[in-house]
Design a protein around this motif. Structure first.
Motif, PDB file in Angstrom:
ATOM      1  N   TYR A   7       0.976  -1.534   0.036  1.00 50.19           N
ATOM      2  CA  TYR A   7       0.222  -0.174   0.302  1.00 50.19           C
ATOM      3  C   TYR A   7       0.876   1.267   0.021  1.00 50.19           C
ATOM      4  O   TYR A   7       2.175   1.168   0.630  1.00 50.19           O
ATOM      5  CB  TYR A   7      -0.812  -0.111   0.952  1.00 50.19           C
ATOM      6  CG  TYR A   7      -2.346   1.562   1.329  1.00 50.19           C
ATOM      7  CD1 TYR A   7      -2.618   0.519   0.872  1.00 50.19           C
ATOM      8  CD2 TYR A   7      -0.885   2.889   1.451  1.00 50.19           C
ATOM      9  CE1 TYR A   7      -4.105   1.738   0.550  1.00 50.19           C
ATOM     10  CE2 TYR A   7      -2.738   3.198   1.746  1.00 50.19           C
ATOM     11  CZ  TYR A   7      -3.759   3.324   1.081  1.00 50.19           C
ATOM     12  OH  TYR A   7      -4.617   4.391   1.240  1.00 50.19           O
ATOM     13  N   VAL A   8       0.225   1.989  -0.899  1.00 50.96           N
ATOM     14  CA  VAL A   8       1.744   3.490  -1.111  1.00 50.96           C
ATOM     15  C   VAL A   8       0.736   4.957  -0.762  1.00 50.96           C
ATOM     16  O   VAL A   8      -0.330   4.740  -1.372  1.00 50.96           O
ATOM     17  CB  VAL A   8       1.960   3.886  -2.225  1.00 50.96           C
ATOM     18  CG1 VAL A   8       2.718   4.935  -2.141  1.00 50.96           C
ATOM     19  CG2 VAL A   8       2.555   2.272  -2.831  1.00 50.96           C
ATOM     20  N   TYR A   9       1.245   5.631   0.166  1.00 54.19           N
ATOM     21  CA  TYR A   9       0.733   6.781   1.027  1.00 54.19           C
ATOM     22  C   TYR A   9       1.362   7.917  -0.168  1.00 54.19           C
ATOM     23  O   TYR A   9       0.418   8.833  -0.059  1.00 54.19           O
ATOM     24  CB  TYR A   9       0.736   6.664   2.557  1.00 54.19           C
ATOM     25  CG  TYR A   9       0.527   4.959   2.866  1.00 54.19           C
ATOM     26  CD1 TYR A   9      -0.847   5.663   3.533  1.00 54.19           C
ATOM     27  CD2 TYR A   9       1.129   4.812   3.618  1.00 54.19           C
ATOM     28  CE1 TYR A   9      -1.204   4.534   4.179  1.00 54.19           C
ATOM     29  CE2 TYR A   9       0.530   3.113   4.507  1.00 54.19           C
ATOM     30  CZ  TYR A   9      -0.447   3.169   5.050  1.00 54.19           C
ATOM     31  OH  TYR A   9      -0.719   2.196   5.275  1.00 54.19           O
ATOM     32  N   GLY A  21       4.990   7.404  15.512  1.00 52.65           N
ATOM     33  CA  GLY A  21       3.862   6.937  16.159  1.00 52.65           C
ATOM     34  C   GLY A  21       2.575   6.224  15.225  1.00 52.65           C
ATOM     35  O   GLY A  21       1.760   6.210  15.608  1.00 52.65           O
ATOM     36  N   THR A  22       2.992   7.044  14.310  1.00 51.67           N
ATOM     37  CA  THR A  22       1.695   7.157  12.486  1.00 51.67           C
ATOM     38  C   THR A  22       2.223   5.651  12.200  1.00 51.67           C
ATOM     39  O   THR A  22       2.943   4.788  11.935  1.00 51.67           O
ATOM     40  CB  THR A  22       2.139   8.112  12.048  1.00 51.67           C
ATOM     41  OG1 THR A  22       2.313   9.257  12.190  1.00 51.67           O
ATOM     42  CG2 THR A  22       1.402   8.071  10.622  1.00 51.67           C
ATOM     43  N   VAL A  23       0.763   5.295  12.497  1.00 49.92           N
ATOM     44  CA  VAL A  23       0.875   3.890  11.844  1.00 49.92           C
ATOM     45  C   VAL A  23      -0.530   4.025  10.053  1.00 49.92           C
ATOM     46  O   VAL A  23      -0.715   4.950  10.190  1.00 49.92           O
ATOM     47  CB  VAL A  23      -0.464   2.907  12.419  1.00 49.92           C
ATOM     48  CG1 VAL A  23       0.646   2.736  13.439  1.00 49.92           C
ATOM     49  CG2 VAL A  23      -1.049   3.188  13.090  1.00 49.92           C
ATOM     50  N   ALA A  60      -7.411   7.046   8.399  1.00 49.26           N
ATOM     51  CA  ALA A  60      -5.664   6.572   8.666  1.00 49.26           C
ATOM     52  C   ALA A  60      -5.230   7.144   7.497  1.00 49.26           C
ATOM     53  O   ALA A  60      -3.801   7.233   7.711  1.00 49.26           O
ATOM     54  CB  ALA A  60      -5.636   5.238   8.658  1.00 49.26           C
ATOM     55  N   HIS A  61      -5.831   6.987   6.079  1.00 49.33           N
ATOM     56  CA  HIS A  61      -4.796   7.570   4.883  1.00 49.33           C
ATOM     57  C   HIS A  61      -4.676   8.488   5.730  1.00 49.33           C
ATOM     58  O   HIS A  61      -3.624   9.317   5.343  1.00 49.33           O
ATOM     59  CB  HIS A  61      -5.205   7.509   3.671  1.00 49.33           C
ATOM     60  CG  HIS A  61      -4.565   7.706   2.666  1.00 49.33           C
ATOM     61  ND1 HIS A  61      -4.016   6.273   1.850  1.00 49.33           N
ATOM     62  CD2 HIS A  61      -4.522   8.386   1.494  1.00 49.33           C
ATOM     63  CE1 HIS A  61      -3.316   7.001   0.954  1.00 49.33           C
ATOM     64  NE2 HIS A  61      -4.207   8.506   1.070  1.00 49.33           N
ATOM     65  N   ARG A  78      -4.187   8.971  -4.005  1.00 52.04           N
ATOM     66  CA  ARG A  78      -5.564   9.170  -3.455  1.00 52.04           C
ATOM     67  C   ARG A  78      -5.410   7.739  -2.253  1.00 52.04           C
ATOM     68  O   ARG A  78      -4.090   6.909  -2.684  1.00 52.04           O
ATOM     69  CB  ARG A  78      -5.900   9.006  -4.239  1.00 52.04           C
ATOM     70  CG  ARG A  78      -6.240   9.974  -5.147  1.00 52.04           C
ATOM     71  CD  ARG A  78      -6.573  11.110  -5.012  1.00 52.04           C
ATOM     72  NE  ARG A  78      -7.383  12.484  -5.856  1.00 52.04           N
ATOM     73  CZ  ARG A  78      -7.318  13.085  -5.255  1.00 52.04           C
ATOM     74  NH1 ARG A  78      -8.090  13.427  -3.644  1.00 52.04           N
ATOM     75  NH2 ARG A  78      -7.204  14.631  -6.190  1.00 52.04           N
ATOM     76  N   PHE A  79      -6.489   7.447  -2.038  1.00 52.81           N
ATOM     77  CA  PHE A  79      -6.328   6.588  -1.084  1.00 52.81           C
ATOM     78  C   PHE A  79      -6.906   5.616  -2.139  1.00 52.81           C
ATOM     79  O   PHE A  79      -7.320   5.103  -2.991  1.00 52.81           O
ATOM     80  CB  PHE A  79      -7.681   6.675  -0.160  1.00 52.81           C
ATOM     81  CG  PHE A  79      -8.382   5.127   0.422  1.00 52.81           C
ATOM     82  CD1 PHE A  79      -8.127   4.945   1.617  1.00 52.81           C
ATOM     83  CD2 PHE A  79      -8.962   3.832  -0.455  1.00 52.81           C
ATOM     84  CE1 PHE A  79      -8.049   3.742   2.429  1.00 52.81           C
ATOM     85  CE2 PHE A  79      -9.644   3.199   0.454  1.00 52.81           C
ATOM     86  CZ  PHE A  79      -8.921   3.109   1.624  1.00 52.81           C
ATOM     87  N   GLY A  80      -5.879   3.893  -1.821  1.00 51.69           N
ATOM     88  CA  GLY A  80      -6.511   2.672  -2.613  1.00 51.69           C
ATOM     89  C   GLY A  80      -5.083   2.221  -3.327  1.00 51.69           C
ATOM     90  O   GLY A  80      -5.459   1.545  -4.885  1.00 51.69           O
TER      91      GLY A  80
END
Length: 249
Positions: A7-9, A21-23, A60-61, A78-80
């Protein structure tokens, strides 16, 4: 290929650190890591199975992107967006490194602020006072009540409300454009007369929002003004070359 993909943010400059602390997305939330070997790197995690646009994962994203943007420029995905594996992410970064670096320099410490103008639903008295056509149709309804007359009046009121909101939005656009580094029209939104995003330096975002609020207070009889942000700079980045895996979104 990993079991569910990677998954790419976001894409960030190489050497930037992940916020403590970021998940990420998934249940339990996935651990973040960096992928890439050049001057840019991608923030990734293991992709959860059966990824869907659930509220928890959407939030979260966005939280990952906002936390990243606090310390430097970010090209948000984008999300996904799911890649088969880290090797494919690294290859894409290497092939478009110059473009990514240019985009990161352009964004700098910028954030996106979105401004919408909606018809002011509680301004009927102002519409009647200022719109001759509405006053005329209202007098017709009073003299000759009937279904068609009421429809014409309703349509005239709705048209006037939308026009007044759009006019207020365009006036606000001229006020805000000098305060922004870039401006991007947003997509058409049902019931919204004006939708525009602004690229603003993070340190100037509070002053920008204060300008919007002051304008909104002074034009309550013409439009309901809404400002959202700071947001990830979705409207000011071109395609990254990475694509959402549609079957999983």
């Amino acid at each position: 290929m990993t079991e569910n993909g990677v998954y790419v943010y976001a894409i960030i400059p190489a050497g930037a650190a992940l916020p403590a602390g970021t998940v990420g997305v998934g249940s339990p939330p996935a651990a973040l890591r960096l992928a890439g070997e050049g001057r840019v790197t991608a923030v990734v995690s293991e992709a959860p199975p059966q990824l869907r646009a659930r509220r928890r994962d959407l939030m979260a994203h966005q939280d990952v992107l906002l936390r990243l943007s606090e310390s430097g420029p970010v090209l948000p995905m984008r999300f996904g967006v799911v890649a088969p594996d880290e090797a494919s992410v690294t290859a894409q970064l290497a092939g478009s490194e110059a473009e990514h670096l240019a985009a990161l320099r352009h964004l700098g410490r910028g954030v996106e602020l979105n401004v919408k103008a909606l018809p002011a639903q509680d301004s009927l008295a102002a519409v009647v006072a200022e719109e001759k056509n509405v006053r005329r149709l209202r007098e017709e309804v009073r003299r000759r009540p009937g279904y068609e007359a009421n429809v014409r009046l309703g349509e005239a009121v709705a048209t006037a409300l939308s026009r007044r909101a759009a006019e207020a939005g365009n006036t606000l656009l001229h006020r805000l454009t000098p305060l922004a580094r870039a401006v991007a029209p947003g997509p058409e939104v049902h019931g919204c007369a004006f939708n525009v995003s602004f690229l603003v330096d993070r340190d100037e975002s509070d002053a920008f929002r204060a300008t919007v609020r002051k304008f909104a207070d002074a034009h309550r009889d013409r439009a309901e003004i809404r400002v959202a942000g700071p947001l990830p700079c979705y409207s000011f980045v071109s395609s990254s070359g990475l694509r959402p895996t549609a079957a999983r979104v």
